[in-house]
Design an enzyme around this catalytic site. Structure first.
Site, PDB file in Angstrom:
ATOM      1  N   ASP A  97       0.866  -1.181   0.000  1.00  0.00           N
ATOM      2  CA  ASP A  97       0.000   0.000   0.000  1.00  0.00           C
ATOM      3  C   ASP A  97       0.909   1.238   0.000  1.00  0.00           C
ATOM      4  O   ASP A  97       1.702   1.427   0.926  1.00  0.00           O
ATOM      5  CB  ASP A  97      -0.883  -0.011   1.259  1.00  0.00           C
ATOM      6  N   ASP A 198      -2.783   4.880  -2.347  1.00  0.00           N
ATOM      7  CA  ASP A 198      -3.766   5.535  -1.495  1.00  0.00           C
ATOM      8  C   ASP A 198      -4.109   6.932  -2.019  1.00  0.00           C
ATOM      9  O   ASP A 198      -3.212   7.749  -2.204  1.00  0.00           O
ATOM     10  CB  ASP A 198      -3.147   5.660  -0.096  1.00  0.00           C
ATOM     11  N   GLU A 254      -6.282   4.179  -5.834  1.00  0.00           N
ATOM     12  CA  GLU A 254      -7.526   4.444  -5.126  1.00  0.00           C
ATOM     13  C   GLU A 254      -7.924   5.873  -5.425  1.00  0.00           C
ATOM     14  O   GLU A 254      -7.156   6.801  -5.128  1.00  0.00           O
ATOM     15  CB  GLU A 254      -7.366   4.265  -3.619  1.00  0.00           C
ATOM     16  N   HIS A 327     -11.162  -2.091   3.845  1.00  0.00           N
ATOM     17  CA  HIS A 327     -11.027  -1.678   5.252  1.00  0.00           C
ATOM     18  C   HIS A 327     -11.717  -0.353   5.552  1.00  0.00           C
ATOM     19  O   HIS A 327     -11.765   0.076   6.711  1.00  0.00           O
ATOM     20  CB  HIS A 327      -9.538  -1.590   5.597  1.00  0.00           C
ATOM     21  N   ASP A 328     -12.224   0.298   4.477  1.00  0.00           N
ATOM     22  CA  ASP A 328     -12.943   1.571   4.659  1.00  0.00           C
ATOM     23  C   ASP A 328     -14.447   1.404   4.513  1.00  0.00           C
ATOM     24  O   ASP A 328     -15.195   2.371   4.718  1.00  0.00           O
ATOM     25  CB  ASP A 328     -12.520   2.596   3.590  1.00  0.00           C
TER      26      ASP A 328
HETATM   27  O1  TEU Z   1      -9.145   6.275   1.988  1.00  0.00           O
HETATM   28  C1  TEU Z   1      -9.520   7.392   1.198  1.00  0.00           C
HETATM   29  C2  TEU Z   1     -10.882   7.792   1.474  1.00  0.00           C
HETATM   30  O2  TEU Z   1     -11.449   8.549   0.744  1.00  0.00           O
HETATM   31  C3  TEU Z   1     -11.517   7.255   2.701  1.00  0.00           C
HETATM   32  O3  TEU Z   1     -11.520   8.307   3.625  1.00  0.00           O
HETATM   33  C4  TEU Z   1     -12.899   6.791   2.349  1.00  0.00           C
HETATM   34  O4  TEU Z   1     -13.408   7.594   1.320  1.00  0.00           O
HETATM   35  C5  TEU Z   1     -13.826   6.995   3.493  1.00  0.00           C
HETATM   36  O5  TEU Z   1     -13.177   6.526   4.615  1.00  0.00           O
HETATM   37  C6  TEU Z   1     -15.093   6.194   3.207  1.00  0.00           C
HETATM   38  O6  TEU Z   1     -16.121   6.828   3.912  1.00  0.00           O
HETATM   39  C7  TEU Z   1      -7.741   6.048   2.036  1.00  0.00           C
HETATM   40  C8  TEU Z   1      -7.503   4.841   2.922  1.00  0.00           C
HETATM   41  O7  TEU Z   1      -8.106   3.696   2.317  1.00  0.00           O
HETATM   42  C9  TEU Z   1      -8.120   5.132   4.267  1.00  0.00           C
HETATM   43  O8  TEU Z   1      -8.051   3.993   5.127  1.00  0.00           O
HETATM   44  C10 TEU Z   1      -7.347   6.293   4.878  1.00  0.00           C
HETATM   45  O9  TEU Z   1      -7.993   6.668   6.095  1.00  0.00           O
HETATM   46  C11 TEU Z   1      -7.322   7.506   3.941  1.00  0.00           C
HETATM   47  O10 TEU Z   1      -7.078   7.190   2.577  1.00  0.00           O
HETATM   48  C12 TEU Z   1      -6.176   8.434   4.348  1.00  0.00           C
HETATM   49  O11 TEU Z   1      -4.965   7.768   4.111  1.00  0.00           O
END
Ligand code: TEU
Ligand code: CA
Length: 549
Positions: A97, A198, A254, A327-328
């Site tokens: 990542d 990311d 992403e 994970h989000d």
């Molecule tokens: O996530 C990007 C992001 O936009 C997330 O905030 C997501 O849209 C939101 O949580 C969904 O409601 C990436 C990573 O996957 C996330 O875990 C990190 O918190 C974020 O970037 C910052 O690095």
């Protein structure tokens, strides 16, 4: 053009919640190594490893303090090398990542940068003077509050689109970009096989830094000025030129806010940027006025429209990633299926059938393969995610949502739904740890766990295994053209895949009622399904069938 990463299935591991090998309640890298044969049995080809780098864990590793060191809680570099070797021994590739839109504020670059205006690292980050005692722009941060933090030492503000401890890196600085290419090269030279990047479409900001439209929270929406920004393709092509083109890698960017048209530019074969992107259109269906925090109903035709636009849009040019969860996001079955005892497994198989029969590279999130579900903790102190904790604090203090309203949003869409420990067995703590887990295990681990699933030939786990095998044995699954049927149907998702004269018909009933349809096809053979078919076009609740026609 045929490519190995188009034929692969990726499995995402969130290490903190995957498997704890030393009883400290935190998942770790030796814990991943222990489960490599389980992943090989599932049949996946690539592991996307969420960040394992040294981090203060303000955002569970998405705030990196040292890009070349392993987080102490996860183990050592020797543990990492052993895991990498074990993965490769099983024919599994590792996708790291890459979090380079921002670093941790404890990174030495930032410590230097904030120390003085003429420090050589000053322009590694984005510093601006305030305006009449206010931040440089009215932008809100994704984790609440202003996107700018005032720093006394140099009487300027720094930009942080996420938490205050995640200062944005300044990609306008060529020196900074070179640092990123060097760290990428370090990991590729160690033998890793690619990167999930990311929020990589946020790295180019509109240098005029204008205010955004004010939203309900009182802050401005800055996204038009950093989603797919002015130099993004220049940076992606430079990264490809300087690093990626020298290795045989798999890459996925992403990209919140990315459109199909933009995705063609990021993933077109002759563009020399990325292999594929993650968009967010399907996981945002049913967002309310405050996004995921006050979610509303969604319709199946919303999903069909979105998936079809991406399937058709990238059919000739570029490539799709396919995912239900990560994970989000909340757990797939709870979000899009039915996590009741009666329909959990059946709807899980239906969702897996749909996703794995689409055109693109499928991603399986840890625990999805045996049907883990959302959790509903009864108190805010059971939650761990900074995004959830900040939202709860902000919305209950600014009065925009009541405790009950924000808790509904947290239960339905909170990120901790997918961060409870993987449930390996019915033993204490789901077999995840012999200690006290950093976040509670979902109490349903007694019934929902990998061990039970592996023993049950009719389980979701074995169904995923069969879907993955189908992909390997049938080019139509990887390369077949997608065509939507019954576009206005709010219960049945039906489509075909056609390749070199072979046509497969995919039928998925998203409803809890029996559906009977007329379709202009002669059924030759049933390929896979989650129940014994009664007749081709009669679908019982959450029934999924794939036929050769
Ligand atoms: O996530 C990007 C992001 O936009 C997330 O905030 C997501 O849209 C939101 O949580 C969904 O409601 C990436 C990573 O996957 C996330 O875990 C990190 O918190 C974020 O970037 C910052 O690095
Ligand atoms: Ca541990």
């Amino acid at each position: 053009m045929k490519q190995w990463w188009k034929e692969a299935v990726v499995y995402q591991i969130y290490p903190r919640s995957f498997n704890d090998s030393n009883g400290d309640g935190i998942g770790d890298i030796p814990g991943i190594t222990e489960k490599m044969s389980y992943l090989a049995e599932l049949g996946i080809d690539v592991i996307w490893l969420s960040p394992v780098y040294d981090s203060p864990n303000d955002d569970n590793g998405y705030d990196i303090r040292d890009y070349r060191a392993i987080m102490e809680e996860f183990g050592t570099m020797a543990d990492f090398d052993a895991m990498l070797e074990e993965a490769h021994r099983h024919g599994i590739k590792i996708m790291m990542d890459l979090v380079v839109n921002h670093s941790s504020d404890e990174h030495h670059w930032f410590m230097e940068s904030r120390s003085s205006k003429d420090n050589p690292y000053r322009d590694y980050y984005i510093w601006k003077k305030g305006k009449d005692g206010q931040p440089p722009t009215n932008w809100g941060a994704f984790f609440g509050g202003s996107a700018w933090k005032y720093d006394e030492a140099t009487d300027e503000y720094y930009l942080h689109l996420f938490s205050k401890k995640q200062p944005d890196l300044n990609w306008e600085s060529e020196t900074l970009r070179r640092e990123v290419y060097d760290l990428m090269t370090y990991w590729l030279d160690k033998g890793v096989d690619g990167f999930r990047m990311d929020v990589i479409n946020m790295i180019s900001k509109d240098q005029s830094y204008p205010d955004g439209e004010t939203r309900g929270t009182g802050y401005g929406d800055g996204t038009p000025f950093f989603f797919n920004g002015p130099r993004i393709h220049e940076f992606m092509q430079e990264m490809n030129q300087e690093v990626l083109s020298k290795y045989d890698t798999i890459t996925v960017g992403e990209m919140p806010g990315v459109s199909v048209e933009e995705a063609k530019l990021y993933t077109g074969e002759d563009r020399n940027e990325l292999n594929m992107v993650f968009h967010f259109e399907h996981v945002d269906v049913g967002n309310g006025s405050f996004g995921k925090w006050n979610p509303t109903d969604w319709k199946l035709t919303d999903l069909k429209t979105i998936f079809s636009r991406w399937q058709e849009g990238l059919d000739e040019e570029g490539w799709n990633s396919l995912y239900w969860s990560n994970h989000d996001q909340p757990r797939a079955i709870s979000r899009f299926g039915n996590d009741s005892a009666e329909y959990r497994v059946r709807s899980g198989k239906m969702l897996a059938t749909l996703l794995h029969m689409l055109k693109g590279t499928p991603y399986i999130y840890q625990g999805e393969e045996f049907g883990m579900t959302n959790v509903a903790f009864d108190a805010i102190d059971k939650y761990r995610d900074i995004e959830t904790l900040n939202a709860y604090r902000d919305y209950t203090s600014n009065g925009l949502l009541t405790h009950e309203e924000i808790f509904r949003g947290i239960h339905e869409r909170g990120r901790d739904n997918s961060r409870t420990p993987v449930q390996w067995s019915a033993e204490a703590q789901g077999g995840f740890t012999t200690g006290t887990p950093w976040i509670d295990v979902n109490p349903n681990y007694v019934d929902i766990n990998a061990e039970a699933a592996r023993k049950d030939p009719d389980s979701l786990f074995h169904y995923y295994r069969q879907l993955i095998q189908l992909r390997k044995q049938n080019p139509v699954v990887v390369y077949g053209k997608y065509e939507l049927l019954l576009p206005d149907d709010e219960a049945v998702y039906a489509f075909t895949r056609t390749y070199e004269g072979e046509t497969w018909l995919v039928l998925c009933n998203f409803s809890d009622e029996e559906q009977v349809r007329e379709l202009p096809f002669e059924v030759n053979e049933r390929v896979i399904g989650n129940m014994e078919p009664v007749s081709p076009f009669t679908l019982r609740p959450y029934e999924a069938q794939v036929y050769k026609v």
